[in-house]
Design an enzyme around this catalytic site. Structure first.
Site, PDB file in Angstrom:
ATOM      1  N   ASN A 187       0.860  -1.180   0.000  1.00  0.00           N
ATOM      2  CA  ASN A 187       0.000   0.000   0.000  1.00  0.00           C
ATOM      3  C   ASN A 187       0.898   1.231   0.000  1.00  0.00           C
ATOM      4  O   ASN A 187       1.462   1.589   1.018  1.00  0.00           O
ATOM      5  CB  ASN A 187      -0.892  -0.037   1.254  1.00  0.00           C
ATOM      6  CG  ASN A 187      -1.715   1.230   1.414  1.00  0.00           C
ATOM      7  OD1 ASN A 187      -1.823   2.038   0.489  1.00  0.00           O
ATOM      8  ND2 ASN A 187      -2.295   1.402   2.594  1.00  0.00           N
ATOM      9  N   TRP A 188       0.996   1.838  -1.156  1.00  0.00           N
ATOM     10  CA  TRP A 188       1.933   2.971  -1.293  1.00  0.00           C
ATOM     11  C   TRP A 188       1.404   4.266  -0.720  1.00  0.00           C
ATOM     12  O   TRP A 188       2.131   5.237  -0.599  1.00  0.00           O
ATOM     13  CB  TRP A 188       2.280   3.178  -2.776  1.00  0.00           C
ATOM     14  CG  TRP A 188       3.079   2.082  -3.398  1.00  0.00           C
ATOM     15  CD1 TRP A 188       3.298   0.820  -2.910  1.00  0.00           C
ATOM     16  CD2 TRP A 188       3.785   2.151  -4.638  1.00  0.00           C
ATOM     17  NE1 TRP A 188       4.077   0.103  -3.767  1.00  0.00           N
ATOM     18  CE2 TRP A 188       4.390   0.909  -4.842  1.00  0.00           C
ATOM     19  CE3 TRP A 188       3.937   3.147  -5.602  1.00  0.00           C
ATOM     20  CZ2 TRP A 188       5.167   0.617  -5.971  1.00  0.00           C
ATOM     21  CZ3 TRP A 188       4.694   2.878  -6.724  1.00  0.00           C
ATOM     22  CH2 TRP A 188       5.308   1.627  -6.898  1.00  0.00           C
ATOM     23  N   LYS A 189       0.116   4.313  -0.441  1.00  0.00           N
ATOM     24  CA  LYS A 189      -0.521   5.538   0.085  1.00  0.00           C
ATOM     25  C   LYS A 189      -0.241   6.731  -0.831  1.00  0.00           C
ATOM     26  O   LYS A 189      -0.144   6.556  -2.043  1.00  0.00           O
ATOM     27  CB  LYS A 189      -0.064   5.787   1.526  1.00  0.00           C
ATOM     28  CG  LYS A 189      -0.190   4.534   2.391  1.00  0.00           C
ATOM     29  CD  LYS A 189       0.032   4.751   3.850  1.00  0.00           C
ATOM     30  CE  LYS A 189      -0.132   3.429   4.576  1.00  0.00           C
ATOM     31  NZ  LYS A 189      -0.025   3.552   6.019  1.00  0.00           N
TER      32      LYS A 189
ATOM     33  N   SER B 116       3.117  -1.845  10.401  1.00  0.00           N
ATOM     34  CA  SER B 116       4.549  -1.906  10.684  1.00  0.00           C
ATOM     35  C   SER B 116       5.186  -3.259  10.372  1.00  0.00           C
ATOM     36  O   SER B 116       6.119  -3.691  11.065  1.00  0.00           O
ATOM     37  CB  SER B 116       4.844  -1.494  12.141  1.00  0.00           C
ATOM     38  OG  SER B 116       4.469  -0.144  12.339  1.00  0.00           O
TER      39      SER B 116
ATOM     40  N   GLU C 160      -5.654  -4.595  10.602  1.00  0.00           N
ATOM     41  CA  GLU C 160      -4.633  -3.572  10.810  1.00  0.00           C
ATOM     42  C   GLU C 160      -4.978  -2.739  12.037  1.00  0.00           C
ATOM     43  O   GLU C 160      -5.750  -1.761  11.929  1.00  0.00           O
ATOM     44  CB  GLU C 160      -4.567  -2.634   9.598  1.00  0.00           C
ATOM     45  CG  GLU C 160      -4.244  -3.309   8.301  1.00  0.00           C
ATOM     46  CD  GLU C 160      -3.647  -2.312   7.302  1.00  0.00           C
ATOM     47  OE1 GLU C 160      -2.524  -2.565   6.843  1.00  0.00           O
ATOM     48  OE2 GLU C 160      -4.285  -1.283   7.018  1.00  0.00           O
TER      49      GLU C 160
ATOM     50  N   GLY D  12       2.754  -1.072   4.302  1.00  0.00           N
ATOM     51  CA  GLY D  12       2.785   0.341   3.924  1.00  0.00           C
ATOM     52  C   GLY D  12       4.212   0.804   3.678  1.00  0.00           C
ATOM     53  O   GLY D  12       4.792   0.572   2.614  1.00  0.00           O
ATOM     54  N   GLY D  13       4.800   1.430   4.688  1.00  0.00           N
ATOM     55  CA  GLY D  13       6.130   2.046   4.563  1.00  0.00           C
ATOM     56  C   GLY D  13       7.169   1.169   3.891  1.00  0.00           C
ATOM     57  O   GLY D  13       7.881   1.617   2.977  1.00  0.00           O
TER      58      GLY D  13
ATOM     59  N   HIS E  91      -9.612   1.533   4.550  1.00  0.00           N
ATOM     60  CA  HIS E  91      -8.357   1.710   5.273  1.00  0.00           C
ATOM     61  C   HIS E  91      -8.571   2.701   6.418  1.00  0.00           C
ATOM     62  O   HIS E  91      -9.341   3.656   6.284  1.00  0.00           O
ATOM     63  CB  HIS E  91      -7.260   2.229   4.324  1.00  0.00           C
ATOM     64  CG  HIS E  91      -5.904   2.175   4.943  1.00  0.00           C
ATOM     65  ND1 HIS E  91      -5.478   3.122   5.840  1.00  0.00           N
ATOM     66  CD2 HIS E  91      -4.907   1.273   4.838  1.00  0.00           C
ATOM     67  CE1 HIS E  91      -4.247   2.805   6.248  1.00  0.00           C
ATOM     68  NE2 HIS E  91      -3.895   1.679   5.653  1.00  0.00           N
TER      69      HIS E  91
ATOM     70  N   GLY F   1       2.233   2.524  10.634  1.00  0.00           N
ATOM     71  CA  GLY F   1       3.192   3.607  10.465  1.00  0.00           C
ATOM     72  C   GLY F   1       3.906   4.020  11.743  1.00  0.00           C
ATOM     73  O   GLY F   1       4.531   5.073  11.799  1.00  0.00           O
TER      74      GLY F   1
ATOM     75  N   GLU G 137      -6.900   5.075   7.469  1.00  0.00           N
ATOM     76  CA  GLU G 137      -6.620   6.481   7.137  1.00  0.00           C
ATOM     77  C   GLU G 137      -7.819   7.119   6.426  1.00  0.00           C
ATOM     78  O   GLU G 137      -8.067   8.313   6.569  1.00  0.00           O
ATOM     79  CB  GLU G 137      -5.334   6.567   6.297  1.00  0.00           C
ATOM     80  CG  GLU G 137      -4.108   6.312   7.174  1.00  0.00           C
ATOM     81  CD  GLU G 137      -2.911   5.734   6.450  1.00  0.00           C
ATOM     82  OE1 GLU G 137      -2.879   5.755   5.200  1.00  0.00           O
ATOM     83  OE2 GLU G 137      -1.997   5.239   7.142  1.00  0.00           O
TER      84      GLU G 137
HETATM   85  P1  PGA Z   1       2.650   0.459   7.587  1.00  0.00           P
HETATM   86  O1  PGA Z   1       1.197   0.674   6.921  1.00  0.00           O
HETATM   87  O2  PGA Z   1       3.192  -0.833   7.057  1.00  0.00           O
HETATM   88  O3  PGA Z   1       3.457   1.658   7.145  1.00  0.00           O
HETATM   89  O4  PGA Z   1       2.448   0.425   9.063  1.00  0.00           O
HETATM   90  C1  PGA Z   1       0.339  -0.399   6.729  1.00  0.00           C
HETATM   91  C2  PGA Z   1      -0.950   0.075   6.124  1.00  0.00           C
HETATM   92  O5  PGA Z   1      -1.385   1.200   6.407  1.00  0.00           O
HETATM   93  O6  PGA Z   1      -1.575  -0.636   5.329  1.00  0.00           O
END
Ligand code: PGA
Length: 250
Positions: free
Chosen positions: A5-7, A209, A162, A230-231, A90, A168, A92
């Site tokens: 997930n590149w956001k 994470s 999640e 994500g990251g 998600h 994050g 976010e």
């Molecule tokens: P993260 O994000 O790996 O940076 O914690 C995961 C996500 O939001 O899907």
């Protein structure tokens, strides 16, 4: 499965370079469904690049209407031209854009109607966790997102557990804790909606994470079928290591 997930990161040009960097490594790994979820503006470029590879594409969100006066939105049908998957609900989106379980439910239904596989994200906040409300919140998110669906299609959805406090933050859930929530909360909720067989077969990912160092510990848990990353998915080397861990963890 490992989904990146590149956001809100990478222009189309930057996405092209990052995926080019990943391809050589990813080509040598087998037995893992790899899904890249770049921003909408990069989908076309990335789709060209991965054309002859065993890699899928996903959107990060979509609207439930098929077309019309909804400025700024994109539909399941538009995504389906490039994507096999779409991340929905998600945290976010829930947190910054006020998305409700009801809206997520409409999106999940619309995605499936265009044969896009929803990656439905659920997870409790730190506050809910500390108040002992995690199970209730997660179960409700799963139930409310899926209750509009015909029973036969529920098994096509992928769930990503999640915990919001793990996203994050560099503070992942414990693999055992995530495994327990999936076993005791998520699968039983699915069983209530669609029966035990579907509950056992539906794919459930962990996210929050996940990195090259801890991925394997999640993949060896019996209830965890993969990760939403994500990251670490923005770094070719880290992402390849995570896919490799999924492949060798069986
Ligand atoms: P993260 O994000 O790996 O940076 O914690 C995961 C996500 O939001 O899907």
């Amino acid at each position: 499965m490992v989904a990146g997930n590149w956001k809100l990161n990478k222009t189309a040009t930057e996405a092209y370079s990052l995926v080019s960097e990943m391809l050589t490594g990813l080509r040598t790994i087998h037995g893992v469904d790899v899904v890249l979820c770049p921003p909408f503006t990069a989908l076309y470029a990335v789709s060209k690049l991965i054309k002859d590879n065993d890699i899928s594409l996903g959107g990060q969100d979509m609207y439930w209407e098929e077309k019309g006066p909804f400025t700024g939105e994109i539909s399941a049908r538009m995504l389906a031209e490039f994507c096999q998957y779409v991340i929905l609900g998600h945290s976010e989106r829930r947190q910054h854009f006020g998305e409700t379980n009801e809206q997520v439910a409409r999106k999940v239904k619309a995605a499936l109607s265009q044969n896009l596989i929803p990656i439905l994200c659920v997870g409790e906040t730190l506050e809910e966790n500390e108040a002992g409300r995690a199970a209730g919140v997660v179960s409700r998110q799963v139930h409310e997102a899926l209750h509009l669906l015909d029973i036969q299609v529920i098994g096509n959805v992928i769930i990503a557990y999640e915990p919001v406090w793990a996203i994050g933050t560099g503070r992942a859930a414990t693999p055992e804790g995530a495994n327990m929530t999936i076993r005791n909360v998520i699968r039983p909720t699915i069983a209530g909606l669609a029966g035990e067989t579907t509950a056992q077969k539906i794919r459930v990912l962990y996210g929050g994470s996940v990195d090259a160092g801890n991925a394997r510990d999640f993949f060896t848990q019996p209830e965890i079928d993969g990760a939403l990353v994500g990251g670490a998915s923005l770094n070719a080397g880290f992402f390849i290591s995570i896919v490799e861990a999924a492949s060798t963890a069986g």
